[in-house]
Scaffold this motif. Structure first.
Motif, PDB file in Angstrom:
ATOM      1  N   PRO A 169      30.269  -9.839 -82.167  1.00 25.92           N
ATOM      2  CA  PRO A 169      31.190 -10.099 -81.053  1.00 25.92           C
ATOM      3  C   PRO A 169      32.645  -9.726 -81.330  1.00 25.92           C
ATOM      4  O   PRO A 169      33.488  -9.810 -80.425  1.00 25.92           O
ATOM      5  N   LEU A 170      32.947  -9.321 -82.562  1.00 29.27           N
ATOM      6  CA  LEU A 170      34.338  -9.048 -82.913  1.00 29.27           C
ATOM      7  C   LEU A 170      34.822  -7.715 -82.347  1.00 29.27           C
ATOM      8  O   LEU A 170      34.046  -6.767 -82.208  1.00 29.27           O
ATOM      9  N   GLN A 171      36.102  -7.641 -82.090  1.00 33.36           N
ATOM     10  CA  GLN A 171      36.743  -6.365 -81.764  1.00 33.36           C
ATOM     11  C   GLN A 171      37.341  -5.796 -83.048  1.00 33.36           C
ATOM     12  O   GLN A 171      38.052  -6.492 -83.767  1.00 33.36           O
ATOM     13  N   ALA A 172      37.029  -4.556 -83.325  1.00 33.77           N
ATOM     14  CA  ALA A 172      37.487  -3.929 -84.567  1.00 33.77           C
ATOM     15  C   ALA A 172      39.003  -3.763 -84.566  1.00 33.77           C
ATOM     16  O   ALA A 172      39.586  -3.302 -83.577  1.00 33.77           O
ATOM     17  N   ARG A 173      39.603  -4.123 -85.693  1.00 27.74           N
ATOM     18  CA  ARG A 173      41.047  -3.966 -85.836  1.00 27.74           C
ATOM     19  C   ARG A 173      41.426  -3.014 -86.961  1.00 27.74           C
ATOM     20  O   ARG A 173      42.610  -2.778 -87.200  1.00 27.74           O
ATOM     21  N   LYS A 174      40.418  -2.478 -87.642  1.00 29.93           N
ATOM     22  CA  LYS A 174      40.664  -1.531 -88.718  1.00 29.93           C
ATOM     23  C   LYS A 174      39.652  -0.400 -88.627  1.00 29.93           C
ATOM     24  O   LYS A 174      38.556  -0.569 -88.105  1.00 29.93           O
ATOM     25  N   GLY A 175      40.015   0.742 -89.173  1.00 26.63           N
ATOM     26  CA  GLY A 175      39.078   1.848 -89.276  1.00 26.63           C
ATOM     27  C   GLY A 175      38.833   2.577 -87.965  1.00 26.63           C
ATOM     28  O   GLY A 175      39.489   2.335 -86.945  1.00 26.63           O
ATOM     29  N   ARG A 176      37.877   3.492 -88.020  1.00 27.43           N
ATOM     30  CA  ARG A 176      37.546   4.332 -86.876  1.00 27.43           C
ATOM     31  C   ARG A 176      37.153   3.492 -85.664  1.00 27.43           C
ATOM     32  O   ARG A 176      37.492   3.840 -84.521  1.00 27.43           O
ATOM     33  N   ALA A 177      36.446   2.399 -85.890  1.00 26.13           N
ATOM     34  CA  ALA A 177      35.986   1.570 -84.775  1.00 26.13           C
ATOM     35  C   ALA A 177      37.142   0.968 -83.987  1.00 26.13           C
ATOM     36  O   ALA A 177      37.000   0.678 -82.792  1.00 26.13           O
ATOM     37  N   SER A 178      38.297   0.789 -84.631  1.00 27.06           N
ATOM     38  CA  SER A 178      39.428   0.175 -83.940  1.00 27.06           C
ATOM     39  C   SER A 178      39.930   1.042 -82.796  1.00 27.06           C
ATOM     40  O   SER A 178      40.563   0.530 -81.858  1.00 27.06           O
ATOM     41  N   TYR A 179      39.649   2.348 -82.841  1.00 24.77           N
ATOM     42  CA  TYR A 179      40.090   3.237 -81.770  1.00 24.77           C
ATOM     43  C   TYR A 179      39.395   2.907 -80.448  1.00 24.77           C
ATOM     44  O   TYR A 179      39.889   3.265 -79.379  1.00 24.77           O
ATOM     45  N   LEU A 180      38.258   2.249 -80.532  1.00 22.74           N
ATOM     46  CA  LEU A 180      37.491   1.935 -79.326  1.00 22.74           C
ATOM     47  C   LEU A 180      38.011   0.710 -78.602  1.00 22.74           C
ATOM     48  O   LEU A 180      37.623   0.467 -77.456  1.00 22.74           O
ATOM     49  N   GLY A 181      38.847  -0.076 -79.252  1.00 19.57           N
ATOM     50  CA  GLY A 181      39.377  -1.276 -78.619  1.00 19.57           C
ATOM     51  C   GLY A 181      38.261  -2.242 -78.239  1.00 19.57           C
ATOM     52  O   GLY A 181      37.332  -2.478 -79.020  1.00 19.57           O
ATOM     53  N   PRO A 182      38.288  -2.773 -77.020  1.00 16.39           N
ATOM     54  CA  PRO A 182      37.269  -3.740 -76.600  1.00 16.39           C
ATOM     55  C   PRO A 182      35.845  -3.187 -76.618  1.00 16.39           C
ATOM     56  O   PRO A 182      34.883  -3.958 -76.709  1.00 16.39           O
ATOM     57  N   ARG A 183      35.699  -1.879 -76.559  1.00 15.72           N
ATOM     58  CA  ARG A 183      34.355  -1.282 -76.570  1.00 15.72           C
ATOM     59  C   ARG A 183      33.670  -1.419 -77.930  1.00 15.72           C
ATOM     60  O   ARG A 183      32.477  -1.167 -78.050  1.00 15.72           O
ATOM     61  N   SER A 184      34.427  -1.829 -78.963  1.00 13.19           N
ATOM     62  CA  SER A 184      33.813  -2.028 -80.279  1.00 13.19           C
ATOM     63  C   SER A 184      33.059  -3.351 -80.363  1.00 13.19           C
ATOM     64  O   SER A 184      32.294  -3.569 -81.304  1.00 13.19           O
ATOM     65  N   THR A 185      33.255  -4.229 -79.391  1.00  9.68           N
ATOM     66  CA  THR A 185      32.520  -5.493 -79.392  1.00  9.68           C
ATOM     67  C   THR A 185      31.063  -5.253 -79.014  1.00  9.68           C
ATOM     68  O   THR A 185      30.727  -4.261 -78.358  1.00  9.68           O
ATOM     69  N   GLY A 186      30.208  -6.163 -79.460  1.00  6.31           N
ATOM     70  CA  GLY A 186      28.792  -6.043 -79.142  1.00  6.31           C
ATOM     71  C   GLY A 186      28.005  -5.196 -80.117  1.00  6.31           C
ATOM     72  O   GLY A 186      26.812  -4.964 -79.915  1.00  6.31           O
ATOM     73  N   HIS A 187      28.657  -4.740 -81.174  1.00  3.84           N
ATOM     74  CA  HIS A 187      27.994  -3.897 -82.175  1.00  3.84           C
ATOM     75  C   HIS A 187      28.207  -4.493 -83.557  1.00  3.84           C
ATOM     76  O   HIS A 187      29.312  -4.929 -83.891  1.00  3.84           O
ATOM     77  N   GLN A 188      27.171  -4.478 -84.382  1.00  3.51           N
ATOM     78  CA  GLN A 188      27.303  -4.955 -85.764  1.00  3.51           C
ATOM     79  C   GLN A 188      28.001  -3.899 -86.597  1.00  3.51           C
ATOM     80  O   GLN A 188      27.687  -2.707 -86.503  1.00  3.51           O
ATOM     81  N   ASP A 189      28.931  -4.344 -87.415  1.00  5.79           N
ATOM     82  CA  ASP A 189      29.694  -3.393 -88.224  1.00  5.79           C
ATOM     83  C   ASP A 189      28.825  -2.771 -89.307  1.00  5.79           C
ATOM     84  O   ASP A 189      28.138  -3.488 -90.051  1.00  5.79           O
ATOM     85  N   PRO A 190      28.824  -1.437 -89.421  1.00  6.50           N
ATOM     86  CA  PRO A 190      27.980  -0.792 -90.435  1.00  6.50           C
ATOM     87  C   PRO A 190      28.397  -1.105 -91.865  1.00  6.50           C
ATOM     88  O   PRO A 190      27.548  -1.256 -92.749  1.00  6.50           O
ATOM     89  N   GLY A 191      29.695  -1.221 -92.117  1.00  8.82           N
ATOM     90  CA  GLY A 191      30.149  -1.541 -93.470  1.00  8.82           C
ATOM     91  C   GLY A 191      29.757  -2.942 -93.892  1.00  8.82           C
ATOM     92  O   GLY A 191      29.338  -3.171 -95.033  1.00  8.82           O
ATOM     93  N   ALA A 192      29.877  -3.896 -92.973  1.00  2.75           N
ATOM     94  CA  ALA A 192      29.432  -5.252 -93.278  1.00  2.75           C
ATOM     95  C   ALA A 192      27.927  -5.276 -93.517  1.00  2.75           C
ATOM     96  O   ALA A 192      27.429  -6.028 -94.360  1.00  2.75           O
ATOM     97  N   THR A 193      27.212  -4.420 -92.796  1.00  3.83           N
ATOM     98  CA  THR A 193      25.756  -4.357 -92.954  1.00  3.83           C
ATOM     99  C   THR A 193      25.374  -3.793 -94.313  1.00  3.83           C
ATOM    100  O   THR A 193      24.465  -4.310 -94.981  1.00  3.83           O
ATOM    101  N   SER A 194      26.054  -2.749 -94.755  1.00  2.00           N
ATOM    102  CA  SER A 194      25.742  -2.203 -96.076  1.00  2.00           C
ATOM    103  C   SER A 194      26.174  -3.159 -97.186  1.00  2.00           C
ATOM    104  O   SER A 194      25.529  -3.231 -98.235  1.00  2.00           O
TER     105      SER A 194
END
Length: 208
Positions: A169-194
């Motif tokens: 549910p988080l909005q990305a604030r760092k990295g490439r995902a942060s460029y998506l703004g609110p659209r980054s919510t609803g996705h599990q972070d790949p780095g946290a997953t690895s």
């Protein structure tokens, strides 16, 4: 059980296997909010690590993990190579000899410090940090209460996996995902997953 040189090498080899098995899943997660190369980059990096370890004759666990980190930095593209590379080098530097659970907890914390220093990320930013932070806390808590290594590692793995799920549910604030703004919510972070794969590999290795 102490964390010794054979156990360090077994951990890294188990990580490599997990990354290979989950490469497509990591890539799918990264395709949603990143560049779509997290799985392939990590697989390539850990394949290179295995080759490097085949030629290594380490005399302490730190040497194994330092070599792992150096190889990841040189072989993995994107942000994950430097972040994981620095982390493993920091862990390695903290382990000049076999480690008790308490010592390993502090080494894992040093790895987290290295990640945060390089990536400038905090918990809640939807990054590796969101899984590594609870993993270290769980490992340290277990170790300080006298838990053996397998129990501490299992607690860390569970915490990392929950931390990865909590990025959805988080909005990305760092990295490439942060460029998506609110659209980054609803996705599990790949780095946290690895990161969760890395800690689950530690639990698997120490349990055998």
């Amino acid at each position: 059980m102490d964390f010794d040189t054979p156990l360090a090498e077994a951990w890294v080899r188990t990580i490599a296997t997990a990354v290979e098995q989950h490469r497509a899943h990591l890539t799918d997660l990264d395709s949603a909010i990143g560049d779509g190369d997290h799985g392939s980059n990590l697989q390539r990096g850990f394949a290179a690590v295995l080759t490097a370890l085949d030629d290594l004759r380490p005399d302490n666990p730190g040497a194994v993990l330092t070599k792992t980190g150096t190889t990841l930095i040189s072989k993995v593209g994107g942000a994950s190579g430097p972040l994981y590379g620095k982390a493993f080098r920091a862990i390695g530097a903290a382990l000049p000899g076999p480690a008790t659970p308490t010592t390993l907890a502090e080494a894992l914390a040093a790895g987290l410090d290295a990640i945060r220093a390089l990536g400038k990320a905090d918990p809640g930013d939807k990054t590796i940090v969101d899984a590594w932070t609870p993993a270290v806390a769980a490992f340290r808590t277990a170790a300080t209460t006298g838990a053996p290594l397998p129990e501490a590692a299992a607690a860390a793995a569970e915490a990392a996996e929950q931390g990865a799920r909590d990025t959805i549910p988080l909005q990305a604030r760092k990295g490439r995902a942060s460029y998506l703004g609110p659209r980054s919510t609803g996705h599990q972070d790949p780095g946290a997953t690895s990161t969760a794969l890395i800690f689950r590999a530690l639990a698997t290795t120490t349990a055998t």
